[in-house]
Write a protein that holds these residues in place. Structure first.
Motif, PDB file in Angstrom:
ATOM      1  N   LEU A 189       0.898  -1.308   0.097  1.00  9.05           N
ATOM      2  CA  LEU A 189      -0.115  -0.030   0.078  1.00  9.05           C
ATOM      3  C   LEU A 189       0.923   1.252  -0.018  1.00  9.05           C
ATOM      4  CD1 LEU A 189      -2.751  -0.678   2.474  1.00  9.05           C
ATOM      5  CD2 LEU A 189      -3.046  -0.426  -0.035  1.00  9.05           C
ATOM      6  N   VAL A 190       2.032   1.313   0.817  1.00 11.06           N
ATOM      7  CA  VAL A 190       2.759   2.504   0.735  1.00 11.06           C
ATOM      8  C   VAL A 190       3.434   2.747  -0.465  1.00 11.06           C
ATOM      9  CG1 VAL A 190       3.287   2.548   3.294  1.00 11.06           C
ATOM     10  CG2 VAL A 190       4.615   1.271   1.852  1.00 11.06           C
ATOM     11  N   VAL A 191       3.690   1.714  -1.299  1.00  4.33           N
ATOM     12  CA  VAL A 191       4.425   1.986  -2.703  1.00  4.33           C
ATOM     13  C   VAL A 191       3.451   2.366  -3.654  1.00  4.33           C
ATOM     14  CG1 VAL A 191       4.364  -0.311  -3.516  1.00  4.33           C
ATOM     15  CG2 VAL A 191       6.531   1.261  -3.872  1.00  4.33           C
ATOM     16  N   MET A 192       2.229   2.376  -3.453  1.00 13.14           N
ATOM     17  CA  MET A 192       1.301   2.383  -4.561  1.00 13.14           C
ATOM     18  C   MET A 192       1.083   4.136  -4.661  1.00 13.14           C
ATOM     19  SD  MET A 192      -1.704  -0.542  -4.035  1.00 13.14           S
ATOM     20  CE  MET A 192      -2.939   0.214  -5.009  1.00 13.14           C
ATOM     21  N   PRO A 193       1.107   4.693  -3.789  1.00 11.65           N
ATOM     22  CA  PRO A 193       0.854   6.108  -3.999  1.00 11.65           C
ATOM     23  C   PRO A 193       1.938   6.912  -4.678  1.00 11.65           C
ATOM     24  CG  PRO A 193       0.340   5.829  -1.649  1.00 11.65           C
ATOM     25  CD  PRO A 193       0.654   4.677  -2.269  1.00 11.65           C
ATOM     26  N   LEU A 194       3.270   6.305  -4.190  1.00 14.48           N
ATOM     27  CA  LEU A 194       4.467   6.647  -5.002  1.00 14.48           C
ATOM     28  C   LEU A 194       4.366   6.373  -6.317  1.00 14.48           C
ATOM     29  CD1 LEU A 194       7.912   5.124  -3.404  1.00 14.48           C
ATOM     30  CD2 LEU A 194       7.316   5.043  -5.892  1.00 14.48           C
ATOM     31  N   GLY A 195       3.836   4.848  -6.943  1.00 14.64           N
ATOM     32  CA  GLY A 195       3.630   4.631  -7.976  1.00 14.64           C
ATOM     33  C   GLY A 195       2.810   5.545  -8.893  1.00 14.64           C
ATOM     34  N   ILE A 196       1.681   6.081  -8.377  1.00 14.20           N
ATOM     35  CA  ILE A 196       0.545   7.115  -8.718  1.00 14.20           C
ATOM     36  C   ILE A 196       1.583   8.332  -9.242  1.00 14.20           C
ATOM     37  CG2 ILE A 196      -1.194   8.206  -8.295  1.00 14.20           C
ATOM     38  CD1 ILE A 196      -2.109   5.705  -6.863  1.00 14.20           C
ATOM     39  N   ALA A 197       2.152   8.909  -8.065  1.00 15.71           N
ATOM     40  CA  ALA A 197       2.850  10.128  -8.264  1.00 15.71           C
ATOM     41  C   ALA A 197       3.921  10.119  -9.139  1.00 15.71           C
ATOM     42  CB  ALA A 197       3.379  10.622  -7.046  1.00 15.71           C
ATOM     43  N   LEU A 198       4.593   8.896  -9.583  1.00 15.66           N
ATOM     44  CA  LEU A 198       5.658   8.781 -10.396  1.00 15.66           C
ATOM     45  C   LEU A 198       5.041   8.845 -11.984  1.00 15.66           C
ATOM     46  CD1 LEU A 198       8.191   6.013  -9.528  1.00 15.66           C
ATOM     47  CD2 LEU A 198       8.529   8.278  -9.967  1.00 15.66           C
ATOM     48  N   ASN A 199       3.720   8.176 -12.136  1.00 12.96           N
ATOM     49  CA  ASN A 199       3.037   8.077 -13.310  1.00 12.96           C
ATOM     50  C   ASN A 199       2.822   9.462 -13.761  1.00 12.96           C
ATOM     51  OD1 ASN A 199       2.826   5.386 -13.727  1.00 12.96           O
ATOM     52  ND2 ASN A 199       0.818   5.334 -12.575  1.00 12.96           N
ATOM     53  N   ILE A 200       2.540  10.370 -13.018  1.00  9.83           N
ATOM     54  CA  ILE A 200       1.895  11.581 -13.454  1.00  9.83           C
ATOM     55  C   ILE A 200       3.186  12.460 -13.550  1.00  9.83           C
ATOM     56  CG2 ILE A 200       0.682  13.808 -12.617  1.00  9.83           C
ATOM     57  CD1 ILE A 200      -1.022  11.746 -11.231  1.00  9.83           C
ATOM     58  N   ALA A 201       4.204  12.349 -12.574  1.00  9.42           N
ATOM     59  CA  ALA A 201       5.228  13.431 -12.504  1.00  9.42           C
ATOM     60  C   ALA A 201       6.245  12.983 -13.777  1.00  9.42           C
ATOM     61  CB  ALA A 201       6.128  13.159 -11.467  1.00  9.42           C
ATOM     62  N   ILE A 202       6.475  11.754 -13.939  1.00 12.78           N
ATOM     63  CA  ILE A 202       7.525  11.276 -15.051  1.00 12.78           C
ATOM     64  C   ILE A 202       6.548  11.464 -16.365  1.00 12.78           C
ATOM     65  CG2 ILE A 202       8.750   9.440 -16.206  1.00 12.78           C
ATOM     66  CD1 ILE A 202       9.375   8.355 -13.355  1.00 12.78           C
ATOM     67  N   GLY A 203       5.412  11.501 -16.495  1.00 11.39           N
ATOM     68  CA  GLY A 203       4.494  11.543 -17.823  1.00 11.39           C
ATOM     69  C   GLY A 203       4.941  13.028 -17.955  1.00 11.39           C
ATOM     70  N   GLN A 204       4.925  13.974 -16.943  1.00 13.55           N
ATOM     71  CA  GLN A 204       5.080  15.491 -17.396  1.00 13.55           C
ATOM     72  C   GLN A 204       6.546  15.873 -17.692  1.00 13.55           C
ATOM     73  OE1 GLN A 204       3.502  17.154 -13.716  1.00 13.55           O
ATOM     74  NE2 GLN A 204       1.502  17.321 -14.557  1.00 13.55           N
ATOM     75  N   LEU A 205       7.317  15.059 -16.937  1.00 13.27           N
ATOM     76  CA  LEU A 205       8.945  15.285 -17.172  1.00 13.27           C
ATOM     77  C   LEU A 205       9.077  14.849 -18.815  1.00 13.27           C
ATOM     78  CD1 LEU A 205      11.501  15.901 -15.842  1.00 13.27           C
ATOM     79  CD2 LEU A 205      11.710  13.433 -15.397  1.00 13.27           C
ATOM     80  N   ALA A 206       8.524  13.502 -19.222  1.00 12.34           N
ATOM     81  CA  ALA A 206       8.921  13.013 -20.348  1.00 12.34           C
ATOM     82  C   ALA A 206       8.152  14.037 -21.640  1.00 12.34           C
ATOM     83  CB  ALA A 206       8.135  11.964 -20.803  1.00 12.34           C
ATOM     84  N   GLY A 207       7.229  14.839 -21.222  1.00 13.05           N
ATOM     85  CA  GLY A 207       6.670  15.946 -22.161  1.00 13.05           C
ATOM     86  C   GLY A 207       7.625  17.191 -22.113  1.00 13.05           C
TER      87      GLY A 207
ATOM     88  N   TYR B 209       4.474   8.339 -23.987  1.00 11.44           N
ATOM     89  CA  TYR B 209       3.767   8.969 -22.965  1.00 11.44           C
ATOM     90  C   TYR B 209       4.550   8.671 -21.713  1.00 11.44           C
ATOM     91  CZ  TYR B 209       0.407   7.101 -26.239  1.00 11.44           C
ATOM     92  OH  TYR B 209      -0.279   6.735 -27.388  1.00 11.44           O
ATOM     93  N   LEU B 210       4.923   7.316 -21.489  1.00  8.77           N
ATOM     94  CA  LEU B 210       5.867   7.001 -20.129  1.00  8.77           C
ATOM     95  C   LEU B 210       4.868   7.340 -18.903  1.00  8.77           C
ATOM     96  CD1 LEU B 210       9.510   8.406 -21.117  1.00  8.77           C
ATOM     97  CD2 LEU B 210       8.649   6.361 -21.445  1.00  8.77           C
ATOM     98  N   ASP B 211       3.996   7.467 -19.103  1.00  9.57           N
ATOM     99  CA  ASP B 211       2.868   7.462 -17.982  1.00  9.57           C
ATOM    100  C   ASP B 211       2.423   6.313 -17.205  1.00  9.57           C
ATOM    101  OD1 ASP B 211       1.325   6.468 -20.047  1.00  9.57           O
ATOM    102  OD2 ASP B 211       0.165   8.095 -20.097  1.00  9.57           O
TER     103      ASP B 211
ATOM    104  N   SER C 295      -4.431   5.468 -10.446  1.00  7.13           N
ATOM    105  CA  SER C 295      -3.655   6.282 -11.034  1.00  7.13           C
ATOM    106  C   SER C 295      -4.513   7.249 -11.970  1.00  7.13           C
ATOM    107  CB  SER C 295      -2.630   5.611 -11.801  1.00  7.13           C
ATOM    108  OG  SER C 295      -1.685   6.748 -12.122  1.00  7.13           O
ATOM    109  N   ASN C 296      -5.376   6.328 -13.000  1.00  5.90           N
ATOM    110  CA  ASN C 296      -6.009   7.220 -13.712  1.00  5.90           C
ATOM    111  C   ASN C 296      -7.142   7.885 -13.283  1.00  5.90           C
ATOM    112  OD1 ASN C 296      -4.175   5.634 -15.650  1.00  5.90           O
ATOM    113  ND2 ASN C 296      -5.763   6.162 -17.337  1.00  5.90           N
ATOM    114  N   ALA C 297      -7.759   7.113 -12.055  1.00  7.89           N
ATOM    115  CA  ALA C 297      -8.879   8.096 -11.588  1.00  7.89           C
ATOM    116  C   ALA C 297      -8.385   9.301 -11.146  1.00  7.89           C
ATOM    117  CB  ALA C 297      -9.404   6.950 -10.339  1.00  7.89           C
ATOM    118  N   ILE C 298      -7.224   9.248 -10.449  1.00  9.09           N
ATOM    119  CA  ILE C 298      -6.612  10.608  -9.610  1.00  9.09           C
ATOM    120  C   ILE C 298      -6.215  11.382 -10.554  1.00  9.09           C
ATOM    121  CG2 ILE C 298      -4.823  11.435  -8.159  1.00  9.09           C
ATOM    122  CD1 ILE C 298      -4.907   9.040  -6.466  1.00  9.09           C
ATOM    123  N   TRP C 299      -5.606  11.025 -11.816  1.00  6.06           N
ATOM    124  CA  TRP C 299      -5.182  11.701 -12.758  1.00  6.06           C
ATOM    125  C   TRP C 299      -6.534  12.566 -13.617  1.00  6.06           C
ATOM    126  CZ3 TRP C 299      -0.706   9.728 -16.453  1.00  6.06           C
ATOM    127  CH2 TRP C 299       0.074  10.767 -16.888  1.00  6.06           C
TER     128      TRP C 299
END
Lengths: 251, 258
Positions: free
Chosen positions: B79-97, B104-106, B129-133
């Motif tokens: 559970l503690v690693v899941m928010p990390l994964g969600i935040a990484l999806n969004i942050a790295i998706g933006q970084l890739a941009g 996409y790298l999201d 992740s997609n629900a929060i995004w």
């Protein structure tokens, strides 16, 4: 200045979601346009964050509308009434109409949900989820992820600057950019996993796995009236959708 | 006495979870079958009102049922690693941009969680992740079921040791991307008329100019773009895992045994 919050976040999100459902079911450009002008626009203007929300909608929806217009406006093989023949592409009436209807529907979808989300207090939403007895694991993930997003983005920027100071140069080619991404991502992930490990121990020490009811330190902004409103709204929209699909779509 | 009653209680608790998982998968498959096999014909004549609603409700509802079935199974370390994964999806998706990448790298966070914490955690991370995004970018919301599928497949690939070799990770990424592309195509078509980024729309335009139907063109584009994206994501995650200290990996029971 942000407006004073009157309704519970769940009431606002559900109303936005059901409005999207109504627009999808009715699927008429007139209805989409009416919702955009009579609901979304006033909601944005009254939100107290009109500029921020307007900018966000423009950034999210704008490129999609242009893409849609170019794609369907120029490449719509089902179109019969040709306005302009460019050889490799044809501008057709049907293609332009399709792009317009889809564009309006997409604008309502993004406009309604973004306005609801950007006027939302996430801490209030998480507290409401706790008060309503939602799964505590889901509440933790949502609250924690929303809090982590800006931190991860900030740490990513700091690592990028540190790596650039150590000589990281991002070239034009894809391999160079991927190498740069790896140079930033690896220390970022290691740091986050160390944090996660500490959080794991702290949560276990505070009885996170226990199956007892949770206490929220924020007051519950939900009221019996709003709960009744949500139930009636869901039932009303459900009944309308069913009637519409049976009477209009299937006949 | 209690040691004898525990397994019975556990198995009775597992039943509703399994039911939720079965219902979620059934809803997603049924939605896909309705949209692709039965192919609502109204799309080119109108814009597919029932199809759009089925697409949104079926994939979103299926994803929600999957999450509801998966969450009770997860340990605190997952559970503690899941928010990390969600935040990484969004942050790295933006970084890739910001780095000007054309992919996409999201899903890096989803794949990383799946490899560390298992297929169930990966699937839940993808969907949530997609629900929060969706709060920042509503267009991500209807793709929640596809994101859950990517997390599930990445976890299964990790379970069978495919992240130990780069070429195996790339092959797993290719298959996962193809499946993800197939699932995402009807959502993109029936919800948004296949409108996306200029790059992906250019690919769809090529297929449309050759006379393909919109759904066929979007599916071909999805197969191309998503496969390439997931190959890169899977290889990147394999490289990150290789660089991680053993201490960081050892805290996850699933990753310890792989």
């Amino acid at each position: 200045m942000p407006r004073r919050r009157i309704y519970n976040p769940l009431t606002e999100l559900l109303t936005a979601a059901l409005l999207v459902v109504l627009v999808l079911v009715v699927n008429r450009w007139e209805v989409s346009l009416a919702v955009l002008l009579l609901v979304v626009l006033p909601a944005i203007l009254l939100s107290g964050r009109a500029r921020r929300i307007g900018l966000a909608i423009a950034i999210v929806v704008g490129p999609l509308l242009i893409s849609s217009l170019l794609l369907h406006g120029l490449f719509f093989p089902e179109g019969e009434r040709i306005l302009l023949d460019l050889g490799f592409a044809r501008v057709t009436v049907e293609g332009l109409a399709f792009a317009a209807v889809m564009g309006l529907r997409t604008s309502v979808f993004a406009g309604v949900l973004l306005t609801a989300a950007m006027t939302l207090d996430i801490a209030d939403l998480v507290a409401t989820m706790t008060h309503c007895g939602w799964n505590r694991k889901l509440v933790f993930i949502v609250g924690s992820a929303v809090g982590l997003i800006p931190q991860v983005a900030l740490r990513g920027e700091q690592i990028t600057r540190a790596q650039q100071a150590r000589g990281l140069v991002v070239g034009a080619g894809l391999p160079s950019r991927l190498r740069a991404l790896l140079a930033v991502t690896t220390p970022l992930v290691i740091g986050l996993l160390v944090d996660a490990s500490e959080r794991n121990h702290m949560l276990e020490a505070r009885g996170f796995s226990a199956r007892v009811p949770r206490t929220s330190y924020r007051p519950d902004s939900d009221t019996p009236g709003q709960r009744l409103f949500r139930i009636l709204l869901t039932l009303g929209v459900g009944a309308f959708c069913l009637t519409w699909i049976v009477l209009v779509v299937l006949t | 006495m209690s040691s004898f009653s525990m397994p019975a209680a556990e198995s009775s608790a597992r039943r509703p979870r399994r039911l939720l998982l079965v219902l979620g998968v059934t809803l997603i498959v049924a939605t896909y079958v309705f949209l692709v096999i039965l192919q609502p014909t109204e799309l080119t004549g109108g814009t597919g009102s029932a199809a759009a609603l089925v697409s949104l409700g079926g994939f979103l509802g299926g994803g929600a049922l999957l999450v509801a079935g998966v969450l009770p199974m997860l340990t605190t370390s997952s559970l503690v690693v899941m928010p990390l994964g969600i935040a990484l999806n969004i942050a790295i998706g933006q970084l890739a941009g910001s780095l000007g990448l054309q992919i996409y790298l999201d899903a890096i966070g989803t794949v990383l969680v799946a490899v560390l914490a298992g297929p169930a955690a990966g699937a839940a991370t993808g969907a949530i992740s997609n629900a929060i995004w969706g709060l920042f970018n509503p267009f991500a919301l209807p793709f929640a079921a596809g994101a859950a599928l990517i997390g599930l497949l990445a976890g299964l690939a990790a379970k069978y040791g495919l992240f130990r070799r780069l070429y195996l990770a790339a092959a797993a990424g290719l298959v996962t991307g193809a499946v993800g592309g197939l699932v995402a195509a009807p959502v993109a078509v029936f919800m948004f008329g296949a409108a996306g980024s200029p790059g992906t729309n250019a690919i769809i335009a090529v297929f449309r100019s050759l006379g393909d139907k919109l759904l066929v063109a979007a599916t071909k584009q999805g197969l191309l773009s998503d496969s390439l994206d997931k190959i890169v994501v899977f290889v990147l995650v394999a490289l990150i895992l290789h660089a991680l200290p053993r201490r960081a990996i050892r805290q996850f029971p699933f990753a310890r045994t792989r």
